[in-house]
Each structure stands twice: as structure tokens, then as C-alpha cells.
Design an enzyme around this catalytic site. Structure first.
Site, short mmCIF file in Angstrom:
data_model
loop_
_atom_site.label_atom_id
_atom_site.label_comp_id
_atom_site.label_asym_id
_atom_site.label_seq_id
_atom_site.Cartn_x
_atom_site.Cartn_y
_atom_site.Cartn_z
N GLY A 175 -1.50 21.83 -18.39
CA GLY A 175 -1.26 23.00 -18.27
C GLY A 175 0.12 23.36 -17.29
N SER A 176 1.01 24.23 -18.06
CA SER A 176 2.22 24.31 -17.44
C SER A 176 3.05 25.54 -17.95
CB SER A 176 3.04 23.22 -17.22
OG SER A 176 3.07 22.63 -18.42
#
Length: 210
Positions: A175-176
Site C-alpha cells: 500500500g502506497s
């Protein structure tokens, strides 16, 4: 970015090297518990396979024309705004997106900087204060921003490296966001994407250049 061909042949999709190390612990747990505690073993095995799937690394072919700017990440455009004389385009990578980042424009890496910070959700407007890695290519900059769960950003380039458009420049786990601060000769009339659009790293053209 290096990959491990012998291990990758065990899967129907290629993955980055880091995936094998991360998947090892749940795989070992599965091997130990499956004969005695099948539900735990199945869960551990699913976790190991999920880690490998998350770190998949498909091939991409940048489109023509060569001057066009391509997306640095798979995901959804979450930021389009001016920063002084330059435009910033950010792509939010969800848990289901490929997390390998690619060069939007060719160039020579001047510097790779790591900045510690918070770990807000990557879709949050405050996430720009999160831990991040900046890849400075002179006329543009690529910023890889960690999310609330991500703690590991893995740049695959260093100062002095020549990168071509669409080349792998790193990946981030779990996640980013990936933002590109575009060159000064790219303005809003050159943009081909808007907030909410889906893009693919190295393939979707996000802006035109003459």
C-alpha cells in the site's frame, strides 16, 4: 530491478526478489502446521501465496511516442495540482495493484533520498508527510510514499544510473503512493489524465511533450 528466474518459474507470474523472503516465514509455518493443524496451515499457505501475488512484477512496454510521459505506478490518479511552476501527479496504489514503480521519462538519476516520516493511509491528503523515497532525475522527480501498513520502500536505482522510460526504478510493499513532479515544460493542457482515472505503470500516457 533483479528477479530470481529459477524461483519465478514456480509461479504463473514473475515477482520481485523481496517477495520470496517475505513469503518464507508463512510458508514454513504452513509446512509445520498443515499435518497437525490444517486450518492454521491453510491460512499460512494462503498468506504466503498472497505475499507472492502482491509482489508480482509483469513486463510492460511503453507506448509511442517516446516523448510521452507514462504513469509511474499502477493504480488511481489521486493528486493533480500545481507546485510552483510544475505539475504534480500522484497515483494511489491499492492492495490489489502491482507495486513496481517505473520511470515516467528517461534521464539520469542525480540523487536518491530517503526521508523518514509518518505512516498515514496513502490515500489521505496528509500522507505526503509519510516516509518516502525521492528519485531526483533533474528535470523531474519521482516520489514513492509509504502507506499506513507499508514500511519498506525498495529503490532499484542510484545516483549516476541512466534510466529509460518505463524502466523499473523500485517497488514498495503493502500500500502506497507514487507521485511525479513533472518537468516545467508540461502544463495542464498537456495532461491526459484527471483525478479518479485508472493507470498502468509504464504503459498509460499521463501527459504529452513536444
Amino acid at each position: 530491478m533483479s528477479r530470481n528466474p529459477p524461483l519465478s518459474r514456480l509461479l504463473p507470474f514473475p515477482v520481485v526478489d523481496e517477495a520470496w523472503r517475505l513469503a518464507l516465514v508463512p510458508a514454513l509455518v504452513a509446512a509445520v502446521t498443515l499435518p497437525f493443524l490444517p486450518p492454521v496451515g491453510i491460512l499460512a499457505l494462503a498468506t504466503s501465496l498472497g505475499v507472492l501475488w502482491f509482489h508480482r512484477d509483469p513486463e510492460r512496454t511503453p507506448p509511442e511516442p517516446e516523448a510521452a510521459v507514462v504513469a509511474p505506478a499502477d493504480g488511481t490518479v489521486s493528486v493533480v495540482r500545481e507546485e510552483g511552476e510544475r505539475l504534480r501527479v500522484g497515483v494511489y496504489m491499492s492492495a490489489t495493484d502491482v507495486h513496481v514503480n517505473r520511470a515516467p521519462i528517461a534521464g539520469e538519476v542525480r540523487e536518491v533520498r530517503h526521508r523518514p516520516g509518518a505512516n498515514r493511509p496513502a490515500f489521505d491528503k496528509e500522507s505526503e508527510r509519510n516516509e518516502q523515497v525521492a528519485i531526483d532525475v533533474g528535470e523531474y522527480e519521482l516520489l514513492v510514499i509509504a502507506g499506513w501498513f507499508a514500511r519498506r520502500i525498495h529503490p532499484a536505482v542510484e545516483a549516476g544510473d541512466r534510466i529509460e522510460r518505463g524502466d523499473r526504478v523500485g517497488h514498495v510493499s503493502f500500500g502506497s503512493r507514487a507521485d511525479v513532479v513533472l518537468p516545467t515544460d508540461v502544463d495542464r493542457e498537456h495532461l491526459l489524465v484527471a483525478e479518479g482515472d485508472s493507470v498502468r505503470a509504464g504503459e498509460t500516457i499521463i501527459a504529452e511533450r513536444e
